[in-house]
Design an enzyme around this catalytic site. Structure first.
Site, PDB file in Angstrom:
ATOM      1  N   GLU A  29       0.833  -1.206   0.000  1.00  0.00           N
ATOM      2  CA  GLU A  29       0.000   0.000   0.000  1.00  0.00           C
ATOM      3  C   GLU A  29       0.872   1.264   0.000  1.00  0.00           C
ATOM      4  O   GLU A  29       0.753   2.134   0.856  1.00  0.00           O
ATOM      5  CB  GLU A  29      -0.972  -0.004   1.178  1.00  0.00           C
ATOM      6  CG  GLU A  29      -2.022  -1.100   1.070  1.00  0.00           C
ATOM      7  CD  GLU A  29      -3.135  -0.993   2.097  1.00  0.00           C
ATOM      8  OE1 GLU A  29      -4.253  -1.455   1.809  1.00  0.00           O
ATOM      9  OE2 GLU A  29      -2.883  -0.442   3.195  1.00  0.00           O
ATOM     10  N   GLU A  51      -5.945  -7.273  -1.595  1.00  0.00           N
ATOM     11  CA  GLU A  51      -6.578  -7.400  -0.280  1.00  0.00           C
ATOM     12  C   GLU A  51      -8.062  -7.077  -0.390  1.00  0.00           C
ATOM     13  O   GLU A  51      -8.428  -6.069  -1.016  1.00  0.00           O
ATOM     14  CB  GLU A  51      -5.951  -6.426   0.744  1.00  0.00           C
ATOM     15  CG  GLU A  51      -4.495  -6.664   1.056  1.00  0.00           C
ATOM     16  CD  GLU A  51      -3.964  -5.662   2.072  1.00  0.00           C
ATOM     17  OE1 GLU A  51      -4.799  -5.020   2.758  1.00  0.00           O
ATOM     18  OE2 GLU A  51      -2.735  -5.518   2.168  1.00  0.00           O
ATOM     19  N   ASP A  81     -12.653 -11.621  20.393  1.00  0.00           N
ATOM     20  CA  ASP A  81     -11.708 -11.570  21.514  1.00  0.00           C
ATOM     21  C   ASP A  81     -11.943 -10.374  22.432  1.00  0.00           C
ATOM     22  O   ASP A  81     -11.146 -10.111  23.326  1.00  0.00           O
ATOM     23  CB  ASP A  81     -10.255 -11.574  21.011  1.00  0.00           C
ATOM     24  CG  ASP A  81      -9.960 -10.430  20.036  1.00  0.00           C
ATOM     25  OD1 ASP A  81     -10.764  -9.483  19.983  1.00  0.00           O
ATOM     26  OD2 ASP A  81      -8.941 -10.503  19.338  1.00  0.00           O
ATOM     27  N   ASP A 137     -11.351 -10.478  13.436  1.00  0.00           N
ATOM     28  CA  ASP A 137     -11.856 -11.837  13.677  1.00  0.00           C
ATOM     29  C   ASP A 137     -13.277 -12.003  13.157  1.00  0.00           C
ATOM     30  O   ASP A 137     -13.699 -13.119  12.836  1.00  0.00           O
ATOM     31  CB  ASP A 137     -11.767 -12.220  15.157  1.00  0.00           C
ATOM     32  CG  ASP A 137     -12.351 -11.174  16.101  1.00  0.00           C
ATOM     33  OD1 ASP A 137     -13.349 -10.520  15.727  1.00  0.00           O
ATOM     34  OD2 ASP A 137     -11.817 -11.016  17.207  1.00  0.00           O
TER      35      ASP A 137
END
Length: 897
Positions: free
Chosen positions: A195, A293, A304, A411
């Site tokens: 990037e 990406e 989490d 996540d």
């Protein structure tokens, strides 16, 4: 070679079509006769080449495994991650490489602690699994992205020196790739920087950056001449940027093969724009292009408990592009893959210039829960680097990692659930070739949204309610359903607010409508404060250097134009407008700003907004906190008898600082009305919430629901009165008072046993069946022992006994039936009731009378049944309805003896 996808797709029964062209033989995927059965629905992409890249960046996986994470297939069976990816249709993995992501004493910075050695370990496993590898050099010791391209610690002494940096990049790249080659890793592509929108390895400016790009490319060509050289940028939504980047690379003769882009739907615009800007690069400069990406969320939960990048940094509108679910992930992956495939052949070589797509960190699942409050989890992050950053990373990146170190911020965007089990979306790269279908199961109806102003009539708002909505099903086949809204609740809209009401479709599906009512904008006394009309530019007096009113599309807070500023040296400017004819009183002046210093650092005191009235000046800082991170300055203004105010935007900035100011507004200050107390209304709503709804008829419950909907709407308003509150309280109270109990009639109680021998106990050893006409229709239910009582009357002849059954839930409902009594073959006298409360009753075969031990003169023996019979199955008894579609519950509240 890459296989041609620019040809018409050839349909064959499960067999790929073999095509000939001047360049040789290549394969185009052929559609299966039928899509595969799956748990997500994916339409095959037409004309997709068999070697279209379906890649995944799994750079954190080694640290995750060290932290105890295991990866499982859809059946919950543990598998090696690379094997599982291969089975799921993935053909490439991307692995980042940081120079030295460790402290001097060996503490890792996190994010997988991926130096060259650890990347090589993963690359060898990927090659063994049959996957190709993209090596992603960051040329930094930690994260490199548009906001930070920090020089590695070992290169600090020559930071900013493009020539020395380029030489070092060449040596480092060549040495690292040589170890990959010697290890037998199947490296298909190498990325020179990550990037690199404005900087690489601490070097900014196209002259210096191009030297670094060229040095990396040279090393790749020498070590791995067959590998493709990739240059990676981001922000495809910013108009003209990719065309500029590609032109600069061409002007500086940078040798590369692939122009790669990040594309996250949360931030980066539409897939149509993505295709457009990449196709322009491919056609103009004859380069391959790809998405390096991308990702999407399957849940908004935080695995989490340490915050996620989504949704905390995105708008609600961007979250609506795809469903937040595994199906939504599959839809996003397919959409991005199709956008890249739509690049087509732009250089006439018969090959699609759109190479493929990489999904970013699909396996970055939590290594524990509880966030930093869980000391054990924090220790695990710090020990193995399974979070995005450790505490140790603060020595290298004090302003970000040092402040916000912790777990996985993505996540909820993984293609595995929080326990490491593959989601239904994992095989999407396989499904875009074959197609996939799932069962026709209802999933959702998108919420309806309506906008209005507080000057619109209620009838005008109601007229916007759609009569039909699209019901989404898991297999992707939508159905149109008519909807009935609780539209009467909208009568209680009071002023600006966000109101929600519900509706039900003809298929019984719930749907909601959100009505956003905005206040009628106050009169703005600034002439063209958004700078959109060039004819109004004359109203602004601009002095100094670096500032001008011009188009700044993609960066403006409102429209396409703004007051834009930048200069190569330190500079100062001002923009002034004088407003006359104002009514004396209190006003509020506001404006919005965005931008940053040359190194993307924030500037909090370089730009200011001020107003001067009656010789007095008030001001507020317009902060520059980063690209499109808009700050709003607010200045109170008191206009005197002369009715004049002079507003000024000033800047005093260092070299290369940049940004703009937009949406300047001066409005009359208004007082916010004081809302009346809603305490009694809240109590009435709470009281309604305590009601056992199952006891009452549908019609009376509907009236209560309408009253509660009215309360919800009223409380969401901004201008309701005390009378409004009292009126809705009465609505709720009347609806509660009007609740009508369901009626149960014509019950027939049947015992499981109708003939007893003399001496048998009539008790609850067997259940009873109750059949009756309920308000919902004909039904039957089986009662258990503690839900009825039996009264035995043995005054009848010896061959019959009358038993009365009373439902404990309703003592007013009784049924009487006769039980036949026969003599035992062996005869003998009865023993009487056992007196133990078990409902036992015996008959004397000689007299036909009950034993007088427990009866009143032997005429009647009453037994209250205990739980010695069949077990109680549920508080609410299930009812099987005969002749009525669906089901109904018969709620029988038990009154225990």
């Amino acid at each position: 070679m890459r296989r041609n996808t620019a040809l018409t797709r050839i349909m064959a029964s499960g067999v790929a079509a073999i095509m000939l062209c001047a360049g040789g033989t290549f394969t185009v995927n052929a559609a299966e006769e039928e899509p595969v059965k799956a748990d997500v629905s994916v339409k095959a992409i037409q004309g997709l080449s068999d070697d279209f890249i379906g890649g995944m960046d799994v750079s954190s996986m080694l640290s995750l495994e060290e932290s105890g994470v295991t990866f499982k297939n859809a059946n919950g069976e543990v598998e090696d991650l690379f094997t599982l990816l291969k089975e799921s249709g993935v053909n490439y993995v991307r692995l980042r490489v940081w120079n030295d992501p460790f402290t001097a004493d060996g503490q890792g910075y996190g994010g997988g602690n991926v130096n060259a050695d650890r990347a090589l370990t993963m690359a060898k496993r990927a090659t063994t699994a049959g996957l190709k590898v993209l090596v992603d050099f960051h040329y930094s010791d930690f994260w490199a992205d548009p906001s930070k391209q920090q020089v590695p610690k070992a290169w600090k002494s020559f930071e900013g020196d493009a020539d020395k940096t380029a030489d070092t990049v060449y040596d480092y790249t060549k040495q690292t790739l040589t170890t990959f080659k010697q290890a037998g890793v199947d490296v298909g592509m190498v990325q020179v920087g990550n990037e690199t929108t404005a900087k690489i390895a601490g070097i900014s400016g196209w002259d210096g950056m191009s030297k670094v790009f060229s040095a990396g490319s040279k090393a790749i060509r020498e070590v791995l001449p067959e590998a493709k050289v990739v240059i990676h940028f981001t922000n495809p939504e910013k108009a003209g940027t990719y065309a500029t980047y590609a032109k600069q690379l061409s002007n500086h003769n940078v040798d590369y093969d692939v122009f790669a882009s990040s594309y996250y739907p949360f931030w980066h615009g539409t897939t149509e724009n993505l295709t457009s800007v990449l196709k322009n690069v491919a056609s103009t400069y004859k380069k391959d292009v790809m998405v390096a990406e991308t990702s999407w969320a399957y849940t908004l939960d935080d695995g989490d408990d340490d915050s996620n990048t989504v949704p905390s940094k995105v708008t609600a509108d961007n979250l609506k592009k795809y469903d937040i679910s595994p199906q939504g992930q599959a839809d996003e992956i397919r959409a991005v893959a199709e956008a890249v495939n739509n690049i087509g052949d732009n250089d006439g070589d018969g090959e699609n210039d759109g190479l493929g797509v990489f999904y970013w960190e699909p396996a970055w699942v939590p290594v524990g829960t509880g966030g930093k409050d869980n000391a054990e989890l924090a220790d695990t992050w710090n020990k193995y680097g399974g979070g995005w950053a450790t505490e140790a990373a603060g020595e290298y990146d004090p302003n970000d990692a040092g402040l916000y170190w912790g777990g996985s911020g993505v996540d909820n965007q993984a293609l595995f659930d929080f326990d490491g089990k593959a989601l239904a979306s994992l095989p999407t790269f396989k499904y875009i070739h074959t197609g996939a279908v799932t069962d026709h199961v209802f999933t959702k109806i998108d919420p309806v949204e309506i906008t209005a102003t507080d000057s619109d009539s209620i009838d005008a708002i109601k007229a916007q309610l759609p009569s039909e909505v699209a019901a989404h099903y898991q297999d992707g086949v939508d159905e149109t359903e008519t909807v009935t809204w609780q539209s009467a609740a909208l009568d209680w809209i009071r002023g600006a607010g966000t109101y929600t009401i519900t509706g039900t479709t003809n298929a019984g599906h719930d749907v909601t409508v959100t009505v956003t009512v905005t206040a009628t904008p106050a009169k703005d006394y600034v002439t063209d404060g958004s700078f959109e009309n060039a004819e109004n530019d004359k109203n602004w007096t601009i002095a100094g250097t670096g500032a001008s009113i011009t188009e700044d599309s993609g960066n403006a807070a409102d429209g396409k134009r703004a007051l834009k500023f930048w200069a190569s040296g330190a500079y100062s400017f001002s923009a002034t407008q004088t407003i006359t004819g104002l009514e004396p009183g209190e006003y509020v002046l506001t404006a919005m700003s965005q931008g940053a210093a040359a190194d993307n650092a924030a500037i909090t005191d370089g730009v200011a907004l001020s107003a001067t009235t009656g010789g007095k000046t008030t001001s507020d800082a317009l902060e520059l906190n980063g690209w499109v991170k808009f700050d709003t300055a607010t200045v109170p203004v008191t206009v005197g008898a002369d009715g004049t105010a002079t507003i000024t935007i000033t800047g005093n900035l260092p070299a290369d600082a940049w940004g703009n100011v937009d949406k300047v507004s001066l409005v009359k200050k208004t007082e916010t009305p004081v809302k009346p107390s809603t305490e009694n209304l809240d109590k009435a709503v709470a009281e309604a919430g305590k009601i056992n709804r199952d006891e009452y008829t549908n019609e009376s419950r509907a009236k209560l629901d309408q009253a509660l909907a009215a309360a919800d709407v009223l409380l969401a308003g901004s201008t309701y009165t005390e009378q409004d509150v009292n009126d809705v309280i009465k609505l709720v109270a009347d609806a509660i008072a009007g609740l009508a109990q369901k009626e149960v009639s014509s019950l027939t109680v049947t015992p499981s046993k109708t003939t007893y021998q003399v001496g048998d106990a009539i008790d609850a050893d067997h259940d009873l069946k109750v059949v009756g006409n309920y308000s919902a229709g004909m039904g039957n239910v089986t009662l258990s022992a503690d839900q009825f009582t039996l009264d035995y009357d043995f005054s009848a002849p010896a061959d019959a006994a009358k038993v009365t059954v009373t439902l404990k839930s309703n003592p007013n409902v009784t049924e009487t039936y006769t039980v036949a009594v026969t003599a035992r073959a062996e005869g003998g006298s009865g023993n009487g009731s056992d007196g133990a409360g078990n409902g036992g009753a015996t008959i004397n075969p000689d007299t036909g009378e009950g034993d007088k031990t427990n009866g009143a003169n032997g005429d009647k023996i009453t037994g209250v049944l205990s739980n010695t019979g069949s077990a109680v199955t549920a508080v609410g008894l299930a009812v099987v309805v005969l002749g009525v579609a669906g089901g109904v519950s018969l709620a029988l509240r038990r009154k225990r003896s």
